[in-house]
Scaffold this motif. Structure first.
Motif, PDB file in Angstrom:
ATOM      1  N   VAL A 129      40.623  33.371  35.997  1.00 23.90           N
ATOM      2  CA  VAL A 129      41.969  33.693  36.469  1.00 23.90           C
ATOM      3  C   VAL A 129      42.767  34.318  35.333  1.00 23.90           C
ATOM      4  O   VAL A 129      42.462  34.122  34.158  1.00 23.90           O
ATOM      5  CB  VAL A 129      42.732  32.441  36.974  1.00 23.90           C
ATOM      6  CG1 VAL A 129      42.047  31.826  38.168  1.00 23.90           C
ATOM      7  CG2 VAL A 129      42.900  31.424  35.860  1.00 23.90           C
ATOM      8  N   ARG A 130      43.779  35.090  35.721  1.00 26.34           N
ATOM      9  CA  ARG A 130      44.826  35.527  34.801  1.00 26.34           C
ATOM     10  C   ARG A 130      46.101  34.790  35.199  1.00 26.34           C
ATOM     11  O   ARG A 130      46.428  34.706  36.382  1.00 26.34           O
ATOM     12  CB  ARG A 130      45.050  37.036  34.897  1.00 26.34           C
ATOM     13  CG  ARG A 130      46.314  37.494  34.144  1.00 26.34           C
ATOM     14  CD  ARG A 130      46.613  38.956  34.311  1.00 26.34           C
ATOM     15  NE  ARG A 130      47.923  39.271  33.721  1.00 26.34           N
ATOM     16  CZ  ARG A 130      48.160  40.325  32.940  1.00 26.34           C
ATOM     17  NH1 ARG A 130      47.196  41.177  32.663  1.00 26.34           N
ATOM     18  NH2 ARG A 130      49.366  40.519  32.430  1.00 26.34           N
ATOM     19  N   ILE A 131      46.827  34.269  34.209  1.00 34.97           N
ATOM     20  CA  ILE A 131      48.066  33.545  34.487  1.00 34.97           C
ATOM     21  C   ILE A 131      49.202  34.202  33.704  1.00 34.97           C
ATOM     22  O   ILE A 131      49.119  34.341  32.480  1.00 34.97           O
ATOM     23  CB  ILE A 131      47.972  32.061  34.097  1.00 34.97           C
ATOM     24  CG1 ILE A 131      46.673  31.453  34.613  1.00 34.97           C
ATOM     25  CG2 ILE A 131      49.175  31.298  34.649  1.00 34.97           C
ATOM     26  CD1 ILE A 131      46.386  30.075  34.080  1.00 34.97           C
ATOM     27  N   ASP A 132      50.233  34.625  34.427  1.00 32.29           N
ATOM     28  CA  ASP A 132      51.439  35.180  33.818  1.00 32.29           C
ATOM     29  C   ASP A 132      52.564  34.157  33.912  1.00 32.29           C
ATOM     30  O   ASP A 132      52.744  33.523  34.961  1.00 32.29           O
ATOM     31  CB  ASP A 132      51.847  36.470  34.530  1.00 32.29           C
ATOM     32  CG  ASP A 132      50.854  37.598  34.305  1.00 32.29           C
ATOM     33  OD1 ASP A 132      51.001  38.313  33.311  1.00 32.29           O
ATOM     34  OD2 ASP A 132      49.927  37.749  35.126  1.00 32.29           O
TER      35      ASP A 132
ATOM     36  N   VAL B 151      50.935  35.359  28.596  1.00 28.23           N
ATOM     37  CA  VAL B 151      49.760  35.695  29.405  1.00 28.23           C
ATOM     38  C   VAL B 151      48.564  34.890  28.900  1.00 28.23           C
ATOM     39  O   VAL B 151      48.329  34.798  27.692  1.00 28.23           O
ATOM     40  CB  VAL B 151      49.420  37.193  29.337  1.00 28.23           C
ATOM     41  CG1 VAL B 151      48.185  37.500  30.193  1.00 28.23           C
ATOM     42  CG2 VAL B 151      50.596  38.040  29.777  1.00 28.23           C
ATOM     43  N   ALA B 152      47.821  34.298  29.822  1.00 27.91           N
ATOM     44  CA  ALA B 152      46.607  33.568  29.469  1.00 27.91           C
ATOM     45  C   ALA B 152      45.508  33.913  30.463  1.00 27.91           C
ATOM     46  O   ALA B 152      45.778  34.296  31.604  1.00 27.91           O
ATOM     47  CB  ALA B 152      46.860  32.063  29.469  1.00 27.91           C
ATOM     48  N   PHE B 153      44.269  33.782  29.993  1.00 22.36           N
ATOM     49  CA  PHE B 153      43.101  33.956  30.857  1.00 22.36           C
ATOM     50  C   PHE B 153      42.282  32.675  30.792  1.00 22.36           C
ATOM     51  O   PHE B 153      42.183  32.041  29.742  1.00 22.36           O
ATOM     52  CB  PHE B 153      42.256  35.146  30.396  1.00 22.36           C
ATOM     53  CG  PHE B 153      42.930  36.472  30.580  1.00 22.36           C
ATOM     54  CD1 PHE B 153      42.736  37.221  31.730  1.00 22.36           C
ATOM     55  CD2 PHE B 153      43.772  36.996  29.597  1.00 22.36           C
ATOM     56  CE1 PHE B 153      43.366  38.443  31.908  1.00 22.36           C
ATOM     57  CE2 PHE B 153      44.407  38.213  29.760  1.00 22.36           C
ATOM     58  CZ  PHE B 153      44.204  38.934  30.921  1.00 22.36           C
ATOM     59  N   ALA B 154      41.715  32.304  31.924  1.00 22.96           N
ATOM     60  CA  ALA B 154      40.930  31.077  31.964  1.00 22.96           C
ATOM     61  C   ALA B 154      39.620  31.303  32.702  1.00 22.96           C
ATOM     62  O   ALA B 154      39.573  32.041  33.688  1.00 22.96           O
ATOM     63  CB  ALA B 154      41.716  29.960  32.641  1.00 22.96           C
ATOM     64  N   ALA B 155      38.574  30.670  32.197  1.00 20.35           N
ATOM     65  CA  ALA B 155      37.281  30.652  32.882  1.00 20.35           C
ATOM     66  C   ALA B 155      37.083  29.262  33.467  1.00 20.35           C
ATOM     67  O   ALA B 155      37.478  28.257  32.853  1.00 20.35           O
ATOM     68  CB  ALA B 155      36.158  30.984  31.907  1.00 20.35           C
ATOM     69  N   LEU B 156      36.493  29.197  34.657  1.00 20.68           N
ATOM     70  CA  LEU B 156      36.293  27.921  35.343  1.00 20.68           C
ATOM     71  C   LEU B 156      34.834  27.769  35.755  1.00 20.68           C
ATOM     72  O   LEU B 156      34.197  28.747  36.157  1.00 20.68           O
ATOM     73  CB  LEU B 156      37.201  27.822  36.569  1.00 20.68           C
ATOM     74  CG  LEU B 156      38.694  27.915  36.254  1.00 20.68           C
ATOM     75  CD1 LEU B 156      39.244  29.264  36.708  1.00 20.68           C
ATOM     76  CD2 LEU B 156      39.466  26.795  36.915  1.00 20.68           C
ATOM     77  N   GLY B 157      34.347  26.540  35.671  1.00 23.60           N
ATOM     78  CA  GLY B 157      32.931  26.291  35.911  1.00 23.60           C
ATOM     79  C   GLY B 157      32.564  26.112  37.356  1.00 23.60           C
ATOM     80  O   GLY B 157      31.844  25.163  37.713  1.00 23.60           O
ATOM     81  N   SER B 158      33.051  26.996  38.216  1.00 26.73           N
ATOM     82  CA  SER B 158      32.687  26.981  39.626  1.00 26.73           C
ATOM     83  C   SER B 158      32.992  28.344  40.218  1.00 26.73           C
ATOM     84  O   SER B 158      33.951  28.993  39.793  1.00 26.73           O
ATOM     85  CB  SER B 158      33.470  25.910  40.396  1.00 26.73           C
ATOM     86  OG  SER B 158      33.272  26.050  41.797  1.00 26.73           O
TER      87      SER B 158
ATOM     88  N   SER C  63      55.684  31.566  37.503  1.00 22.30           N
ATOM     89  CA  SER C  63      54.329  31.937  37.067  1.00 22.30           C
ATOM     90  C   SER C  63      53.595  32.631  38.202  1.00 22.30           C
ATOM     91  O   SER C  63      54.014  32.581  39.364  1.00 22.30           O
ATOM     92  CB  SER C  63      53.538  30.715  36.607  1.00 22.30           C
ATOM     93  OG  SER C  63      53.192  29.896  37.709  1.00 22.30           O
ATOM     94  N   ASN C  64      52.491  33.264  37.854  1.00 20.74           N
ATOM     95  CA  ASN C  64      51.649  33.924  38.852  1.00 20.74           C
ATOM     96  C   ASN C  64      50.195  33.820  38.415  1.00 20.74           C
ATOM     97  O   ASN C  64      49.864  34.089  37.256  1.00 20.74           O
ATOM     98  CB  ASN C  64      52.052  35.384  39.006  1.00 20.74           C
ATOM     99  CG  ASN C  64      51.274  36.065  40.123  1.00 20.74           C
ATOM    100  OD1 ASN C  64      50.129  36.462  39.956  1.00 20.74           O
ATOM    101  ND2 ASN C  64      51.905  36.226  41.271  1.00 20.74           N
TER     102      ASN C  64
END
Length: 221
Positions: free
Chosen positions: A98-101, A172-179, A77-78
Motif C-alpha cells: 500500500v501507499r499511505i498519504d 508519505v509511507a509505503f508498506a508491504a504486507l504478508g498476504s 489520510s489516504n
C-alpha cells in the motif's frame, strides 16, 4: 521393544512434520493469475485462475503508486491499495502493498488490524509517530516509535496499530504486507459503525462510557 519405540517415534515425528508444513504449503506452479470467469478457471485460494498459457505481463503490473492520495477527509489520510484485486498475478503469492498519504499536523492511519498479514512500513517523506499494542496475553503493551524518512517499522500480524503525521508537512509511507489480501479492521468503524449497530448498553459497559456517549459515537460512524 526398542524397534517398536523407534517406529513410534518416527511416526510421531513424521506426523508433526506434515502438520507443520501443511499450514502454508509452497505453490505447486509458477503463478495462478486470478480471473472472475468461473467457466474457464480453477478455484484456488479464494480466486479462479486463468490458464497459465494465457497470462500476460499486465497480469503482474500496476501503475499508480506515484500518485498522491486525497487526504481531505475526517482522519486526514489516504491508503492506495495494491493487492490481488489490483494485480491478479498476486494470487497465491502471499504478498501485497500500500501507499499511505498523511495530511500535515495530525493526519492519521487510524488504529486498525490486518487479520491475515504482518506489515512492514517504510517512510519516504515526513515524520510519523507509529505503534502497535500487544494482546491481553502480553499486558496490552504499546510499542511505539517516531519515524523519519528512510526508517522502517514492523507491525505483527493481527495486532492493533496506527500511524500519525506529527510533522508540519505532508507525509508519505509505503508498506508491504504478508498476504495477497490482508484485510483491514478499523477499530472505531467496526465497534461503533457496525450494521446493525451493537447494543449501546454492551458498548457502554465495555468502554465504561455513558450510554448517551455511545449512541453519539454510533451516529458519527
Amino acid at each position: 521393544m526398542k524397534s517398536v519405540d523407534f517406529l513410534l517415534a518416527f511416526v510421531v515425528l513424521a506426523l508433526v512434520s506434515s502438520l507443520a508444513s501443511a499450514y502454508d504449503p509452497s505453490p505447486l506452479q509458477d503463478f495462478c493469475v486470478a480471473i472472475n470467469d468461473i467457466k474457464t478457471g480453477i478455484f484456488v485460494n479464494g480466486k479462479f485462475c486463468k490458464d497459465p498459457k494465457l497470462a500476460t505481463p499486465d497480469d503482474f503490473f500496476f501503475k499508480g503508486l506515484s500518485i498522491p492520495g486525497n487526504t481531505n477527509n475526517l482522519v486526514g489520510s489516504n491508503v492506495t491499495t495494491v493487492n490481488v484485486d489490483q494485480i491478479p498475478g498476486l494470487n497465491t503469492l502471499g504478498i501485497s502493498m500500500v501507499r499511505i498519504d498523511y495530511a500535515p499536523k495530525g493526519g492519521q492511519n487510524a488504529p486498525h488490524t490486518h487479520p491475515r498479514a504482518t506489515e512492514i512500513l517504510f517512510v519516504q517523506e515526513g515524520t510519523l509517530y507509529v505503534g502497535f499494542v500487544t494482546s491481553n496475553q502480553n499486558n496490552n503493551t504499546l510499542f511505539s516509535k517516531i519515524l523519519y524518512p528512510g526508517d522502517v517499522f514492523v507491525f505483527p500480524i493481527g495486532l492493533i496499530h496506527f500511524q500519525v503525521n506529527i510533522g508540519k508537512t505532508e507525509a508519505v509511507a509505503f508498506a508491504a504486507l504478508g498476504s495477497q489480501n490482508p484485510g483491514v479492521i478499523t477499530i472505531a468503524n467496526t465497534v461503533f459503525g457496525s450494521n446493525p449497530p451493537i447494543n449501546p448498553d454492551v458498548l457502554a459497559r465495555a468502554f465504561q462510557l455513558d450510554v448517551k456517549v455511545v449512541k453519539d459515537l454510533q451516529k458519527k460512524f
